[in-house]
Structure formats: C-alpha cells, structure tokens
Design a protein around this motif. Sequence first.
Motif, PDB file in Angstrom:
ATOM      1  N   ARG A 138       0.989  -1.241   0.161  1.00  0.00           N
ATOM      2  CA  ARG A 138       0.040  -0.005   0.143  1.00  0.00           C
ATOM      3  C   ARG A 138       0.759   1.156   0.009  1.00  0.00           C
ATOM      4  NH1 ARG A 138      -2.818   1.109   4.362  1.00  0.00           N
ATOM      5  NH2 ARG A 138      -1.930  -0.534   5.586  1.00  0.00           N
ATOM      6  N   GLU A 143       2.467   1.810  -3.464  1.00  0.00           N
ATOM      7  CA  GLU A 143       1.561   2.157  -4.400  1.00  0.00           C
ATOM      8  C   GLU A 143       1.241   3.537  -4.284  1.00  0.00           C
ATOM      9  OE1 GLU A 143      -3.128   1.466  -5.886  1.00  0.00           O
ATOM     10  OE2 GLU A 143      -1.885  -0.299  -4.801  1.00  0.00           O
ATOM     11  N   ARG A 144       1.033   4.180  -2.974  1.00  0.00           N
ATOM     12  CA  ARG A 144       0.727   5.508  -2.800  1.00  0.00           C
ATOM     13  C   ARG A 144       1.837   6.542  -3.095  1.00  0.00           C
ATOM     14  NH1 ARG A 144      -3.616   5.435   1.265  1.00  0.00           N
ATOM     15  NH2 ARG A 144      -5.010   3.938   0.345  1.00  0.00           N
ATOM     16  N   SER A 153       1.950   6.908  -6.849  1.00  0.00           N
ATOM     17  CA  SER A 153       0.946   7.773  -7.198  1.00  0.00           C
ATOM     18  C   SER A 153       1.107   9.218  -6.795  1.00  0.00           C
ATOM     19  CB  SER A 153      -0.633   7.384  -6.673  1.00  0.00           C
ATOM     20  OG  SER A 153      -1.441   8.101  -7.052  1.00  0.00           O
ATOM     21  N   ALA A 210       3.358  -2.911  -7.448  1.00  0.00           N
ATOM     22  CA  ALA A 210       2.689  -1.780  -6.792  1.00  0.00           C
ATOM     23  C   ALA A 210       3.212  -0.339  -7.167  1.00  0.00           C
ATOM     24  CB  ALA A 210       2.921  -1.702  -5.231  1.00  0.00           C
ATOM     25  N   LYS A 270       1.829   0.253 -10.479  1.00  0.00           N
ATOM     26  CA  LYS A 270       0.410   0.385 -10.442  1.00  0.00           C
ATOM     27  C   LYS A 270       0.335   1.942 -10.132  1.00  0.00           C
ATOM     28  CE  LYS A 270      -3.978  -1.070  -8.253  1.00  0.00           C
ATOM     29  NZ  LYS A 270      -4.258  -1.895  -7.356  1.00  0.00           N
ATOM     30  N   GLY A 271       0.983   2.383  -9.092  1.00  0.00           N
ATOM     31  CA  GLY A 271       1.015   3.772  -8.355  1.00  0.00           C
ATOM     32  C   GLY A 271       1.297   4.855  -9.423  1.00  0.00           C
ATOM     33  N   SER A 329      -1.631   4.927 -12.238  1.00  0.00           N
ATOM     34  CA  SER A 329      -2.745   4.816 -11.841  1.00  0.00           C
ATOM     35  C   SER A 329      -3.836   6.086 -12.298  1.00  0.00           C
ATOM     36  CB  SER A 329      -2.917   4.471 -10.386  1.00  0.00           C
ATOM     37  OG  SER A 329      -2.490   5.596  -9.437  1.00  0.00           O
TER      38      SER A 329
END
Length: 596
Positions: free
Chosen positions: A349, A352-353, A356, A395, A398-399, A402
């Motif tokens: 998590r 990923e953050r 992003s 992750a 993805k971040g 996204s």
Amino acid sequence: MSPSATSDLPISPSPFRPRILVPEKVSADGLALLTDLYEVDIRTGLAPDELISLIPSYQALIVRSETKVTAAVLQAGRKLKVVARAGVGVDNIDVSAATAQGIIVVNSPSGNIVAAAEHTVALLLATARNVGRADGTLKSGKWERARLVGVEVGRKTLGIIGLGKVGMKVARMAIGLGMKVISMDPYASPDLARQAGVALVEKLGDLLPVVDFLTIHTPLLASTLNLLGEAEFQTMKPTARVLNVARGGVYNEDALLKALDEGWIVGAGIDVFTAEPPAPDSSAARLAAHPKVVATPHLGASTVEAQENVSMDVCAQVLEILRGGLPTAAVNAPLILPEEYRKLQPFVRLVERMGSLYTQHFVGGKGGMIGGRRFELVYQGELAGVGNTRPLFAALVKGLVSSISDSGGRDVNIVNATLIAKEKGIIINETHIRESEGLVYASLVTLRSYGTAGEHGDGQKTQVIDGYVSGRNIYISKLDRFAANFTPEGTLVVLHNYDEPGKIGSVGMVLGKHGVNIRFMHVASLDPETKLELARTQSETASESGVSQDKENGNGNRDPANEALMILGVDGGVTKEVLDDLGKPEGILNVSLVRL
C-alpha cells in the motif's frame, strides 16, 4: 482451512459485476465467497469450442484438472484477469500464454497436502498387502489367501523423490509406521530433513538400489518427465514397489509395464496417468489393468476436506485479484508465503501510494512526464531481508500509472507489471540495504527518480520520496527535499512556498471561501542535508562576490533555505479555480493536487 488471501481493502458491491466462469464442479464453500460481489456462472461439461465462445465475457476462470485452458482460450478471454486452478498442478493451463497476456494463474499448493499424503500411504499399504487383488478375487468368488501373502512396511526403507510439502508429510507418516526414509531433492533444506529424520542423498543412483518402496512428489516438468525409465527400474530391488500420486509421466509408463512384466520390481500403486481417463489399449490403460498394480482414478485430492480447502483457497485469491489485491500462490510469479504476505501488505500500500504521489505531485503538479525516467526503489532495514519484492515492484508501477490510465491502474498485477513498465518507458531498479545503523524506523522505503536537470522547471535532477510503516499505518517521511510526516490518503493539496508569517492564514481563507474543509495540515521544512548544502553554496557565493547574496527565485529576493511544503488534507471539491487562487499570493512557488 481459512482462505490464504487476505486484504485490508473494503468490500463494496459495484454496479458493474465482473463475471466468473466455473466449468467444473468446485466446492460451494469457496464459491460462496464470490457470489455476493460477482456473477458466478457454473457451466459444467463445456466443449473446447464452447469455452472459447463464452470466455470473452468473463474476468475470471476457475477450473480443476479436466478443463484445458489453451492459448486459444486465453487469447479469446480479452477481459480475463485470473485463471484459478482448484488444486496443485497446472498442466492443463498454458501458463506461458497467460503470462504473455498479463493473466495471473493461481493454484492451491497446500489445500490438498494431507489428502495426497494419506492416499500415498494408502497405496503403499495396499501394494504391500495385495489389497486390490485380494478384493477382486474375493468378489469373484475365489479364496486365494495363500497366494496373497504380503509384506510388513515396518523396518522397510521408503525412498521419496521430491521432499516438498506432500513429500515431507508422507515422510513423517512413514516414520510413524516404523519405516526408514531417505530422499533425493536438490532443493530440500538439509536442516529440515534432519529434524524430520529423513536422510538426503544426492543422486538417483544412491537411492534406487536400496529402497523397498519408492514414491515421487514432484511437478511434471521437462526435467521430471520420464524421470524413471528402464535403466532406472533395473537398478531397483526385485522386491521393490513404486507409488505415484503426483503426476502421470514421471514414470515412463511403457518402462513401468516392462519392469512389472520382467520382474524388475514386484508391484505399483498408481493414482495418476499420462492420459485421464486412460485411452483404450494405451499403456496407461494396460498399466491400470495390470494384476500387480493397485490403480485408482486420480483420487489423491478427492476428499471432502481437500475439495473444500482448495476451493476456499483459490476463490479467496480470485476475490483478492479482482479487488486489486495480491494473490498468495501465483504460478507465473514468485510464490508469496503467508508470513511474507502479512509483512509485505502494508508496504505494498505504501509503495503504491508513493508512486501515485510521485506522478500527481511531480508530474501532474509540475508538468513533467514519467516515460523515459529511471526509478530506484531502495529497501532499508528489515524489509531488505525479504527475498520476494515482486509485489512491491508491481505496486510502484500501479501507483505511477494509476492517475494517468483509463483503468486507474486496476489492470496492473505482479505478472504484467514489467511489461507495462516497459510499454510506458519506465525503468525501475531495486536496491536492498540491510544495514540499519542510524535508521529511525525498522524499515524504510525510498523512491528515487532520475531525469535530466531542469526537466521540471525547478532545476532538480532527482526527486525523492521516503516512506515507512508503523503497525498497519503508512507514512511519508520525506517528499523531495523536505522532511515530512503525513499519511498519504484522501485528497491532498501540496503547496511549495516560502515559510513566512501569514501563509497559513491566507491559504485557510482561500479554501474557506471555496467551501473546502481542512482535515489536517502539515508543514514540511527542508531536510538538514539540504539546508547544509544551501548554506555552503551561499557561503561560497558570498565569498566570491565579497557581499551577502540572496538567491532570486521569481518571488522577490528570498532565502531558499526558507522554502517549505504545506501539505493539507482536505474535504470538498478542489477545482482548478481553487488551485489558481491558492497559487496567486506572493511566495507560493507551486501548487499540486493529489488524490490517493
């Protein structure tokens, strides 16, 4: 057995219900995990062409051993995210084709361990005591007691090829029966084998001549296909018996028939065949009908408990994948052990953050781009000791994508993350630093981005984001050159400004005017290292000119050492008008909006 995939992600029904196809009988206990959120279609007995015609409408496919998931099926399944095998072997799934299309293949490597081990022991005892032949002759009205004298298994030697989870379970059961156990497995832990009372040998030649019973528990790979042929059977004792509850084809079936007919070995207990059911007049069919063979129709995992276990396991993983989480047993990605999963989940998590946050703050907020940049993920402390960081890599990808992709990054998984990064022109390296001296946190993750100087209009060649985990909570501890401590969640407004009196008040007034509520505010000042570098630069500049110098930064003569970030967690609609108004006062260098 509880599901092995877990998550902190909330379960919330969506107006669009993804569809899951189940073309074989799968325990209802597992499917019950899916039916509230997804449309689960049970369509047994599908022909290959019917499967190909149906699969384009489905996001997930759950099979056992009968359905052939070919490259054609996978190519037709344009929406497929996951193929789940309710069991261990994936011989019926084209894993390479799935990987090429970014489809995750999961199985249940532990759901039927006990069932497979117990069936192995059942066949061992049945071959030792001629149970199959005795049952058949008695049912036909014969009494052949004198011809069916068996052997005791106590004090006999069992050889095990493949000391994995099933092999180890068989070993412990056999030791409980008073048997001596030796094993050949180049990947087995000598310490675990020693603790279990199992002797390890290096070569088949050291194993085969001394065993009274032989069982194989390996996957069917190029290296294990026809592992035992005529030459190997001829080295065994003529009183030896062989067992197979793993995969058909590990024993060469023609060679095994000849070994039984020639008396090279005395018997066999076989549960799996190269073709199931065996074709008439095939070697597998002749083997199943052989009087010296106890044959069963692939019953190794056929217990009520095992079927429930594997169904719960793979359905939990399907649920997790469709919700954007991590599987625990992806066949086409490194296996995530439960203890690793629990350790990695909060860091997944966090990373990923961080990705992003990078894209929205440095790219969206400053007009840059992520394509063509090189990223480095640095793991320090305890996290550096985790061998499988593939989920963290995925992750990050993805971040990063996204906020700039139509799917919001939901199509990124641990299988296709490398492909997507390559398509986007993103280069990611990973660095592990185990030394924790001077580290404030048990584990620290650093994301560095390298590009050309001045690319973002701020003269910065490298951007840095640091983060850490405390309990189940995640925090950002550094954002670019600024020391911080905030939770990366919700809607954030990040202002790069000079830290001067009145700034907080003016920002509050702008947000208040637009009806935007402030949930929290954090002021991040320059980190000590940057302050020292700035002080050194100013000192050198003053020394060269002979006078005190202030650096011009487009907002009057201000000391860059007074730069800061104001990070606001807000509720309410933050429009372009709000951001424009926030950036108008003197001393505001940049404003970015981040939604996490």
